[in-house]
Design a protein around this motif. Sequence first.
Motif, PDB file in Angstrom:
ATOM      1  N   GLU A 190       0.809  -1.216   0.000  1.00  0.00           N
ATOM      2  CA  GLU A 190       0.000   0.000   0.000  1.00  0.00           C
ATOM      3  C   GLU A 190       0.843   1.268   0.000  1.00  0.00           C
ATOM      4  O   GLU A 190       0.433   2.272   0.534  1.00  0.00           O
ATOM      5  N   TYR A 191       2.004   1.272  -0.599  1.00  0.00           N
ATOM      6  CA  TYR A 191       2.878   2.432  -0.594  1.00  0.00           C
ATOM      7  C   TYR A 191       3.130   2.891  -2.028  1.00  0.00           C
ATOM      8  O   TYR A 191       3.295   2.068  -2.908  1.00  0.00           O
ATOM      9  N   PRO A 192       3.220   4.218  -2.256  1.00  0.00           N
ATOM     10  CA  PRO A 192       3.598   4.674  -3.588  1.00  0.00           C
ATOM     11  C   PRO A 192       5.007   4.190  -3.941  1.00  0.00           C
ATOM     12  O   PRO A 192       5.284   3.855  -5.060  1.00  0.00           O
ATOM     13  N   ILE A 193       5.902   4.149  -2.964  1.00  0.00           N
ATOM     14  CA  ILE A 193       7.249   3.615  -3.154  1.00  0.00           C
ATOM     15  C   ILE A 193       7.457   2.594  -2.045  1.00  0.00           C
ATOM     16  O   ILE A 193       7.268   2.889  -0.880  1.00  0.00           O
ATOM     17  N   LEU A 194       7.825   1.408  -2.418  1.00  0.00           N
ATOM     18  CA  LEU A 194       7.904   0.322  -1.451  1.00  0.00           C
ATOM     19  C   LEU A 194       9.164   0.394  -0.601  1.00  0.00           C
ATOM     20  O   LEU A 194      10.237   0.717  -1.098  1.00  0.00           O
ATOM     21  N   PRO A 195       9.049   0.064   0.689  1.00  0.00           N
ATOM     22  CA  PRO A 195      10.235   0.024   1.545  1.00  0.00           C
ATOM     23  C   PRO A 195      11.071  -1.208   1.212  1.00  0.00           C
ATOM     24  O   PRO A 195      10.553  -2.171   0.651  1.00  0.00           O
ATOM     25  N   PRO A 196      12.361  -1.167   1.545  1.00  0.00           N
ATOM     26  CA  PRO A 196      13.176  -2.356   1.281  1.00  0.00           C
ATOM     27  C   PRO A 196      12.662  -3.552   2.067  1.00  0.00           C
ATOM     28  O   PRO A 196      12.222  -3.404   3.200  1.00  0.00           O
ATOM     29  N   GLN A 197      12.723  -4.689   1.468  1.00  0.00           N
ATOM     30  CA  GLN A 197      12.256  -5.910   2.111  1.00  0.00           C
ATOM     31  C   GLN A 197      13.469  -6.672   2.640  1.00  0.00           C
ATOM     32  O   GLN A 197      14.419  -6.900   1.917  1.00  0.00           O
ATOM     33  N   LYS A 198      13.422  -7.078   3.909  1.00  0.00           N
ATOM     34  CA  LYS A 198      14.552  -7.779   4.504  1.00  0.00           C
ATOM     35  C   LYS A 198      14.343  -9.292   4.541  1.00  0.00           C
ATOM     36  O   LYS A 198      15.274 -10.053   4.363  1.00  0.00           O
ATOM     37  N   THR A 199      13.127  -9.716   4.801  1.00  0.00           N
ATOM     38  CA  THR A 199      12.816 -11.148   4.831  1.00  0.00           C
ATOM     39  C   THR A 199      11.406 -11.359   4.310  1.00  0.00           C
ATOM     40  O   THR A 199      10.616 -10.429   4.218  1.00  0.00           O
ATOM     41  N   ARG A 206      13.026 -16.559   4.709  1.00  0.00           N
ATOM     42  CA  ARG A 206      14.317 -16.375   4.054  1.00  0.00           C
ATOM     43  C   ARG A 206      14.708 -14.904   4.047  1.00  0.00           C
ATOM     44  O   ARG A 206      13.847 -14.029   3.989  1.00  0.00           O
ATOM     45  N   THR A 207      16.006 -14.674   4.063  1.00  0.00           N
ATOM     46  CA  THR A 207      16.507 -13.310   3.950  1.00  0.00           C
ATOM     47  C   THR A 207      16.775 -13.010   2.481  1.00  0.00           C
ATOM     48  O   THR A 207      16.823 -13.916   1.644  1.00  0.00           O
ATOM     49  N   VAL A 208      16.981 -11.740   2.182  1.00  0.00           N
ATOM     50  CA  VAL A 208      17.312 -11.343   0.817  1.00  0.00           C
ATOM     51  C   VAL A 208      18.614 -12.016   0.389  1.00  0.00           C
ATOM     52  O   VAL A 208      18.733 -12.497  -0.737  1.00  0.00           O
ATOM     53  N   LYS A 209      19.586 -12.087   1.291  1.00  0.00           N
ATOM     54  CA  LYS A 209      20.873 -12.722   0.969  1.00  0.00           C
ATOM     55  C   LYS A 209      20.685 -14.206   0.631  1.00  0.00           C
ATOM     56  O   LYS A 209      21.260 -14.704  -0.338  1.00  0.00           O
ATOM     57  N   GLU A 210      19.879 -14.903   1.414  1.00  0.00           N
ATOM     58  CA  GLU A 210      19.633 -16.321   1.135  1.00  0.00           C
ATOM     59  C   GLU A 210      18.951 -16.516  -0.221  1.00  0.00           C
ATOM     60  O   GLU A 210      19.325 -17.398  -0.989  1.00  0.00           O
ATOM     61  N   GLN A 211      17.985 -15.666  -0.502  1.00  0.00           N
ATOM     62  CA  GLN A 211      17.291 -15.754  -1.783  1.00  0.00           C
ATOM     63  C   GLN A 211      18.258 -15.473  -2.928  1.00  0.00           C
ATOM     64  O   GLN A 211      18.254 -16.154  -3.941  1.00  0.00           O
ATOM     65  N   HIS A 212      19.121 -14.485  -2.754  1.00  0.00           N
ATOM     66  CA  HIS A 212      20.116 -14.151  -3.785  1.00  0.00           C
ATOM     67  C   HIS A 212      21.053 -15.332  -4.028  1.00  0.00           C
ATOM     68  O   HIS A 212      21.327 -15.690  -5.169  1.00  0.00           O
ATOM     69  N   GLU A 213      21.531 -15.953  -2.964  1.00  0.00           N
ATOM     70  CA  GLU A 213      22.438 -17.097  -3.106  1.00  0.00           C
ATOM     71  C   GLU A 213      21.763 -18.248  -3.858  1.00  0.00           C
ATOM     72  O   GLU A 213      22.388 -18.904  -4.685  1.00  0.00           O
ATOM     73  N   GLU A 214      20.495 -18.491  -3.580  1.00  0.00           N
ATOM     74  CA  GLU A 214      19.766 -19.537  -4.302  1.00  0.00           C
ATOM     75  C   GLU A 214      19.686 -19.221  -5.796  1.00  0.00           C
ATOM     76  O   GLU A 214      19.875 -20.100  -6.626  1.00  0.00           O
ATOM     77  N   HIS A 215      19.413 -17.957  -6.114  1.00  0.00           N
ATOM     78  CA  HIS A 215      19.329 -17.573  -7.525  1.00  0.00           C
ATOM     79  C   HIS A 215      20.685 -17.654  -8.212  1.00  0.00           C
ATOM     80  O   HIS A 215      20.777 -18.076  -9.361  1.00  0.00           O
ATOM     81  N   VAL A 216      21.742 -17.249  -7.510  1.00  0.00           N
ATOM     82  CA  VAL A 216      23.085 -17.319  -8.091  1.00  0.00           C
ATOM     83  C   VAL A 216      23.440 -18.770  -8.374  1.00  0.00           C
ATOM     84  O   VAL A 216      23.971 -19.105  -9.438  1.00  0.00           O
ATOM     85  N   GLU A 217      23.123 -19.646  -7.451  1.00  0.00           N
ATOM     86  CA  GLU A 217      23.390 -21.078  -7.647  1.00  0.00           C
ATOM     87  C   GLU A 217      22.598 -21.608  -8.841  1.00  0.00           C
ATOM     88  O   GLU A 217      23.115 -22.337  -9.682  1.00  0.00           O
ATOM     89  N   TRP A 218      21.343 -21.192  -8.940  1.00  0.00           N
ATOM     90  CA  TRP A 218      20.475 -21.627 -10.034  1.00  0.00           C
ATOM     91  C   TRP A 218      21.008 -21.148 -11.379  1.00  0.00           C
ATOM     92  O   TRP A 218      20.985 -21.865 -12.367  1.00  0.00           O
ATOM     93  N   LEU A 219      21.529 -19.901 -11.437  1.00  0.00           N
ATOM     94  CA  LEU A 219      22.032 -19.336 -12.679  1.00  0.00           C
ATOM     95  C   LEU A 219      23.452 -19.780 -13.014  1.00  0.00           C
ATOM     96  O   LEU A 219      23.923 -19.560 -14.120  1.00  0.00           O
ATOM     97  N   GLY A 220      24.128 -20.377 -12.057  1.00  0.00           N
ATOM     98  CA  GLY A 220      25.538 -20.718 -12.213  1.00  0.00           C
ATOM     99  C   GLY A 220      25.880 -21.472 -13.479  1.00  0.00           C
ATOM    100  O   GLY A 220      26.985 -21.338 -14.007  1.00  0.00           O
ATOM    101  N   SER A 221      24.976 -22.257 -13.994  1.00  0.00           N
ATOM    102  CA  SER A 221      25.270 -23.018 -15.202  1.00  0.00           C
ATOM    103  C   SER A 221      25.162 -22.156 -16.458  1.00  0.00           C
ATOM    104  O   SER A 221      25.707 -22.505 -17.501  1.00  0.00           O
ATOM    105  N   ALA A 222      24.492 -21.010 -16.374  1.00  0.00           N
ATOM    106  CA  ALA A 222      24.281 -20.173 -17.555  1.00  0.00           C
ATOM    107  C   ALA A 222      25.220 -18.971 -17.629  1.00  0.00           C
ATOM    108  O   ALA A 222      25.555 -18.525 -18.711  1.00  0.00           O
TER     109      ALA A 222
END
Length: 136
Positions: free
Chosen positions: A73-82, A95-111
């Motif tokens: 409900e915000y015109p500009i969203l606050p940063p999301q931590k978890t 999950r934290t943003v860092k954990e989510q990022h690590e999962e995505h990096v691992e997923w993209l690692g082959s590409a």
Amino acid sequence: MPGIVDEKEIERMAEFLSSLDKELKYQINPFSITFAHEKVTRLPTVEEMKRAYEIAYKYLPNAMVSRSGCAREYPILPPQKTWITVFPDLTFERRTVKEQHEEHVEWLGSARPREEINEDRVREVELHDKILRTRF
């Protein structure tokens, strides 16, 4: 997406959506280069995000600039931590943003090389921080 979605297209979409319901919550999300398998386009500038917002707002007064696809409900969203992820078997995990990022990096690692993914992420975080400091 710079070079792919232009101002005229943003305006046509907003005008069409407002013809259906002027009260729609319309989110403008910056393109994420971090998790693309190949180079599609570049990150938008803060000025491009601001212009997209101005165009959409003419037709949709509930337009907002978002850091992600999560509607709030915000015109500009606050940063999301978890956040909580619910899996198909109905188990869940906070999950934290860092954990989510690590999962995505691992997923993209082959590409893509990990260093390239991390460089893109740094640029993306810098853009999101600028967006959050911009008054729309």
